[in-house]
Scaffold this motif. Structure first.
Motif, PDB file in Angstrom:
ATOM      1  N   LEU A  28       0.831  -1.201   0.000  1.00  0.00           N
ATOM      2  CA  LEU A  28       0.000   0.000   0.000  1.00  0.00           C
ATOM      3  C   LEU A  28       0.868   1.254   0.000  1.00  0.00           C
ATOM      4  CD1 LEU A  28      -2.760  -1.047   2.576  1.00  0.00           C
ATOM      5  CD2 LEU A  28      -3.091  -0.654   0.121  1.00  0.00           C
ATOM      6  N   TYR A  29       1.951   1.243   0.767  1.00  0.00           N
ATOM      7  CA  TYR A  29       2.835   2.405   0.845  1.00  0.00           C
ATOM      8  C   TYR A  29       3.508   2.671  -0.501  1.00  0.00           C
ATOM      9  CZ  TYR A  29       6.368   5.608   2.673  1.00  0.00           C
ATOM     10  OH  TYR A  29       7.154   6.717   2.897  1.00  0.00           O
ATOM     11  N   ILE A  30       4.028   1.633  -1.135  1.00  0.00           N
ATOM     12  CA  ILE A  30       4.692   1.802  -2.428  1.00  0.00           C
ATOM     13  C   ILE A  30       3.687   2.252  -3.491  1.00  0.00           C
ATOM     14  CG2 ILE A  30       5.845   0.554  -4.300  1.00  0.00           C
ATOM     15  CD1 ILE A  30       7.682   1.169  -2.002  1.00  0.00           C
ATOM     16  N   ALA A  31       2.473   1.700  -3.470  1.00  0.00           N
ATOM     17  CA  ALA A  31       1.454   2.108  -4.441  1.00  0.00           C
ATOM     18  C   ALA A  31       1.079   3.574  -4.249  1.00  0.00           C
ATOM     19  CB  ALA A  31       0.219   1.213  -4.321  1.00  0.00           C
ATOM     20  N   LEU A  32       0.996   4.035  -2.992  1.00  0.00           N
ATOM     21  CA  LEU A  32       0.705   5.449  -2.732  1.00  0.00           C
ATOM     22  C   LEU A  32       1.866   6.338  -3.167  1.00  0.00           C
ATOM     23  CD1 LEU A  32      -1.041   5.341   0.770  1.00  0.00           C
ATOM     24  CD2 LEU A  32      -2.066   6.036  -1.410  1.00  0.00           C
ATOM     25  N   LEU A  33       3.095   5.865  -2.975  1.00  0.00           N
ATOM     26  CA  LEU A  33       4.261   6.624  -3.442  1.00  0.00           C
ATOM     27  C   LEU A  33       4.218   6.767  -4.963  1.00  0.00           C
ATOM     28  CD1 LEU A  33       6.985   7.979  -2.813  1.00  0.00           C
ATOM     29  CD2 LEU A  33       8.052   5.720  -2.994  1.00  0.00           C
ATOM     30  N   GLY A  34       3.854   5.698  -5.654  1.00  0.00           N
ATOM     31  CA  GLY A  34       3.703   5.779  -7.107  1.00  0.00           C
ATOM     32  C   GLY A  34       2.560   6.689  -7.504  1.00  0.00           C
ATOM     33  N   LEU A  35       1.470   6.669  -6.723  1.00  0.00           N
ATOM     34  CA  LEU A  35       0.332   7.541  -7.016  1.00  0.00           C
ATOM     35  C   LEU A  35       0.711   9.005  -6.829  1.00  0.00           C
ATOM     36  CD1 LEU A  35      -2.631   7.489  -7.829  1.00  0.00           C
ATOM     37  CD2 LEU A  35      -3.238   7.349  -5.409  1.00  0.00           C
TER      38      LEU A  35
END
Length: 289
Positions: free
Chosen positions: A186-193
């Protein structure tokens, strides 16, 4: 004396136009469908899976996360023995590959929006879907789901493989395993977002990628060179809230003993991304395509 010519006979109306005499003018033979978010999602998914940059960046991401993760696990297993890792679990070894792999997710996030501005394809996208907010929302949803899924599969595989390889380390608890797989994904996906949103604001791929890499690395690098006593509080804050340190929290291996803990890094990233998304949405409504 010339005789007046009779007017040319009018061509018969097409069947589709004769069937709709009430409109009087031109009527398209193509059925008109009111578009919705589902159409925008299908369009963005088609774009994402059909361009080579997606396969390259995600392929390199998986290679880094899985390759470095397995190599680290094998190296630690070969050079440690029973008792050397008391109080430690193998999950923390996944930090190194995921930190490097995050650069790929950042790059893909920026390209999802900024590349369309670079090629001019964004004009076609906005003609097909005039609702600019819907376009940005569709891009965000598709990208987030792809980034989360790929990260979850890669991080989970590495986590279970490392636990199996480093058998003499402490077994992780269920909450630790959940944070090191679902939480970090979730953290990496939010960083990408966040990278996607920055790409929408900057509208330049190289510039947005540079900003995001600076956001990830600059605070930690700056803190390393702050030796003055008056800067110690700032130095500590940069260490605690740098993205590498926050990422380490999910593996119980933060760079500092204080600062964010538990699920705090996820809430911080969620708040920053939401604020950036709101700003990008407001700019998108005011700026020319």
């Amino acid at each position: 004396m010339s005789t007046p010519q009779s007017p040319a006979p009018q061509a018969a109306q097409p069947a589709w136009q004769a069937a709709n005499p009430s409109y009087g003018g031109y009527t398209s033979p193509i059925p008109v469908v009111r578009t919705h978010l589902g159409h925008a999602l299908a369009s963005e998914w088609t774009k994402m899976r059909s361009v080579r940059s997606t396969m390259w960046t995600l392929g390199v991401f998986v290679f880094l996360v899985v390759g470095i993760g397995l190599a680290t696990g094998a190296l630690v297993a070969a050079n440690t023995s029973e008792g050397d890792l008391d109080g430690e679990n193998a999950l923390s070894l996944g930090f190194f590959g995921l930190l490097l792999g995050s650069m790929c997710i950042i790059t893909l996030g920026v390209l999802t929006t900024a590349s369309e501005y670079g090629t001019g394809m964004i004009r076609t996208t906005m003609v097909a879907c005039p609702s600019r907010g819907r376009v940005l929302t569709a891009k965000a949803i598709v990208f987030f789901l792809v980034a989360f899924t790929v990260t979850l599969v890669s991080a989970s595989f590495v986590a279970f493989a490392q636990v199996a390889m480093v058998g003499h380390a402490d077994d992780p608890t269920g909450s630790e395993l959940f944070k090191a797989t679902v939480g970090v994904s979730l953290y990496i996906a939010l960083l990408g977002l966040l990278s996607l949103v920055i790409g929408s604001v900057i509208r330049h791929s190289a510039g947005a990628i540079t900003i995001m890499i600076g956001l990830v690395l600059a605070p930690l690098v700056m803190a390393l060179f702050m030796f003055a006593e008056s800067l110690q509080d700032l130095r500590q804050a940069l260490f605690e809230y740098s993205i590498p340190s926050q990422l380490g929290v999910f593996y119980a291996s933060s760079l500092t003993d204080s600062g964010p803990s538990g699920w705090d890094p996820l809430w911080i990233m969620l708040g920053v991304t939401a604020a950036a998304f709101a700003g990008a949405f407001a700019l998108l409504q005011k700026r020319d395509v």
